[in-house]
Design a protein around this motif. Structure first.
Motif, PDB file in Angstrom:
ATOM      1  N   ASP A  65       0.820  -1.221   0.000  1.00 61.36           N
ATOM      2  CA  ASP A  65       0.000   0.000   0.000  1.00 61.36           C
ATOM      3  C   ASP A  65       0.848   1.262   0.000  1.00 61.36           C
ATOM      4  O   ASP A  65       0.392   2.328   0.411  1.00 61.36           O
ATOM      5  CB  ASP A  65      -0.965   0.011   1.199  1.00 61.36           C
ATOM      6  N   HIS A  66       2.092   1.134  -0.494  1.00 66.31           N
ATOM      7  CA  HIS A  66       2.987   2.284  -0.643  1.00 66.31           C
ATOM      8  C   HIS A  66       3.393   2.456  -2.100  1.00 66.31           C
ATOM      9  O   HIS A  66       4.575   2.353  -2.449  1.00 66.31           O
ATOM     10  CB  HIS A  66       4.236   2.107   0.227  1.00 66.31           C
TER      11      HIS A  66
ATOM     12  N   LYS B  18      -4.756  -3.344   9.434  1.00 70.60           N
ATOM     13  CA  LYS B  18      -5.570  -2.795   8.347  1.00 70.60           C
ATOM     14  C   LYS B  18      -6.585  -3.833   7.860  1.00 70.60           C
ATOM     15  O   LYS B  18      -6.266  -5.027   7.749  1.00 70.60           O
ATOM     16  CB  LYS B  18      -4.649  -2.381   7.193  1.00 70.60           C
TER      17      LYS B  18
ATOM     18  N   GLU C  35      -4.838   7.377   9.127  1.00 72.69           N
ATOM     19  CA  GLU C  35      -5.825   7.377   8.054  1.00 72.69           C
ATOM     20  C   GLU C  35      -6.478   6.018   7.860  1.00 72.69           C
ATOM     21  O   GLU C  35      -7.308   5.838   6.968  1.00 72.69           O
ATOM     22  CB  GLU C  35      -5.149   7.827   6.748  1.00 72.69           C
TER      23      GLU C  35
ATOM     24  N   ARG D  48       0.824  -1.702  10.466  1.00 73.36           N
ATOM     25  CA  ARG D  48      -0.255  -1.242   9.593  1.00 73.36           C
ATOM     26  C   ARG D  48      -0.888  -2.407   8.834  1.00 73.36           C
ATOM     27  O   ARG D  48      -2.118  -2.508   8.748  1.00 73.36           O
ATOM     28  CB  ARG D  48       0.278  -0.199   8.610  1.00 73.36           C
TER      29      ARG D  48
ATOM     30  N   GLU E  81       5.076   8.183   6.935  1.00 75.60           N
ATOM     31  CA  GLU E  81       4.698   6.846   7.401  1.00 75.60           C
ATOM     32  C   GLU E  81       3.789   6.939   8.620  1.00 75.60           C
ATOM     33  O   GLU E  81       2.796   6.222   8.729  1.00 75.60           O
ATOM     34  CB  GLU E  81       5.958   6.037   7.746  1.00 75.60           C
TER      35      GLU E  81
ATOM     36  N   ARG F 199       1.890   9.480   9.603  1.00 69.95           N
ATOM     37  CA  ARG F 199       0.602  10.088   9.283  1.00 69.95           C
ATOM     38  C   ARG F 199      -0.355   9.067   8.678  1.00 69.95           C
ATOM     39  O   ARG F 199      -1.561   9.099   8.935  1.00 69.95           O
ATOM     40  CB  ARG F 199       0.809  11.266   8.331  1.00 69.95           C
ATOM     41  N   GLU F 200       0.174   8.158   7.879  1.00 70.59           N
ATOM     42  CA  GLU F 200      -0.673   7.163   7.222  1.00 70.59           C
ATOM     43  C   GLU F 200      -1.417   6.286   8.220  1.00 70.59           C
ATOM     44  O   GLU F 200      -2.522   5.818   7.938  1.00 70.59           O
ATOM     45  CB  GLU F 200       0.172   6.281   6.300  1.00 70.59           C
TER      46      GLU F 200
END
Length: 450
Positions: free
Chosen positions: A53-54, A164, A213, A160, A207, A209-210
């Motif tokens: 997801d990057h 996720k 979200e 993450r 990284e 901040r993600e």
């Protein structure tokens, strides 16, 4: 000499940058470069070490592809230096070799309990969710509460992906078996632990901040981990990165929580002491000690020991290089010993052998640092003409003849194009690609064998 023949071992960013810089450098001879990669596909950690997801980071592949597609570098994939061809044999075909093999193993974490079931290395998990062909297709995702040890970007990637919701990864290049595995996970809480405070983390702001979200995931922080306003102001003064990190963390502290089905906890001032096992030899808890800062920026244990129930623990405390048969190796640092990229033992240079990237300097710095690192190595190699090898078979056809004679199923640039197009086609326009995972299938497609 009509042509300088160079072998580069490793087709990740370090190796490709070194090839590009060699061809662009001022020199008195023509340069011919063969790039060897033990995997059937190029790009190393950009393909197999960056979370799916990057896509922004994976976009680096575009620049690397441009170098390979110029046509002035040959690539031999699925060739393992040390077994398919020995380092000693390279002397017969090249004037010098640059090792750019990176670092793909987990660094050691000196705490008891690493052998317990449910204790994992981040490198192995990253390889799994990135579809690396040499790791098992299945991953045990049975824990509701999980600990992740580390305060760097890899720790955040691991946390993450664990927390996720898998449907939110559907548009990425995540392999089907990984999506299925994540969909079966019962996880509710992921806890990330770091020895230092919130203003000393190694995360990059983007990284971090993600994390905030993520859909249906609460960010949980402990107010006791944060200094008062005056101390905070002093810590962020003059450092834009820390200032942004502080702003992100502060916004999470002000959020309402309690509605999400999953939670991601950040624990600071926490030094892991032990992965605690149950009677069956499985992880049942993480035991850790609270730390406190010293004036010199280090931390010291406070003697306050806590225990958090978890059923799995991932260590993300850094990467460690792998030794190569016939090449010196520094066991303490996990690198090939060198001075400016010139491989040496006890300060004595080994003629014709060079290193670049993480296997040269250790797993520090972002991908962008690799280019300046390669420049140093390339400059030193070109300055060392008197120390180059004198190959018996420098003609370009000789190495392909050797690989064919040994029935090495190597892949080339055309083969990578075939595999690339196949993976993009599997994405059917809905996502960038769907990775082919099994090595034998990658080789078959690359070599056009049905």
């Amino acid at each position: 000499m009509s042509q300088l023949r160079i072998a580069i071992v490793g087709a990740g960013p370090a190796g490709i940058y070194a090839a590009d810089l060699l061809l662009k450098a001022e020199r008195d001879v023509d340069v011919s470069i063969d790039l060897f990669e033990r995997l059937p596909a190029p790009y190393g950690l950009v393909r197999y070490g960056v979370a799916p997801d990057h896509p922004r980071i994976k976009g680096i592949i575009t620049a690397l592809r441009d170098v390979l597609d110029r046509g002035d570098v040959r690539i031999f994939g699925n060739v393992n230096i040390g077994t398919d061809i020995t380092v000693e044999e390279l002397r017969d075909y090249y004037h010098a070799v640059i090792f750019a093999t990176g670092a793909v193993r987990d660094a050691a974490l000196p705490v008891p309990g690493l052998e317990l079931e449910g204790s994992y290395g981040a490198a192995d998990f990253v390889s799994w969710f990135d579809g690396h062909p040499d790791v098992p297709r299945d991953w045990p995702l049975e824990a509701e509460q999980i600990a992740v040890i580390g305060n760097g970007n890899v720790a955040l990637d691991v946390a993450r992906i664990l927390v996720k919701h898998p449907e939110d990864l559907a548009s990425t290049e995540i392999p089907a078996n990984v999506a299925e595995g994540l969909a079966s996970s019962p996880v509710t809480d992921v806890h990330v632990f770091g020895r230092r405070g919130p203003h000393q983390v190694k995360f990059t702001p983007l990284e971090l901040r993600e994390l905030g979200e993520l859909r249906d995931v609460d960010m949980i922080l402990d107010e006791a981990d944060f200094p008062d306003a005056e101390t905070t102001a002093a810590l962020v003064a003059g450092n834009k990165q820390i200032m942004v990190i502080d702003r992100v963390l502060r916004s999470w502290r002000e959020r309402e929580t309690g509605q999400a089905s999953r939670r991601l906890h950040l624990h600071f001032w926490a030094k892991p002491l032990e992965f605690v096992g149950d009677e069956a030899g499985r992880v049942r808890a993480l035991r850790y000690e609270r730390t406190a800062p010293l004036p010199d920026g280090t931390v010291v244990g406070t003697g306050e020991v806590r225990e958090l129930p978890v059923q799995a623990a991932y260590r993300a405390v850094g990467y460690y290089g792998s030794p190569i048969d016939g090449v010196p190796f520094d066991e303490a640092r996990g690198v090939i010993p060198n001075e400016g990229g010139r491989v040496s033992v006890d300060g004595v240079q080994i003629p014709g052998v060079y290193a670049t990237g993480w296997i040269k300097r250790g797993p520090v710095g972002l991908i962008g640092h690799t280019k300046s690192d390669a420049m140093e190595t390339v400059s030193n190699l070109l300055a060392d003409g008197e120390l180059w090898w004198t190959p018996e078979h420098p003609e370009e056809s000789a190495i392909t003849a050797l690989l064919d004679e040994r029935a090495v199923a190597y892949t080339d640039l055309d083969g990578w194009h075939r595999l690339d197009e196949h993976e993009i086609g599997l994405g059917a326009g809905e996502r960038a690609r769907v990775k082919v995972v099994p090595r034998d299938e990658m080789i078959r497609i690359s070599r056009g064998e049905g």
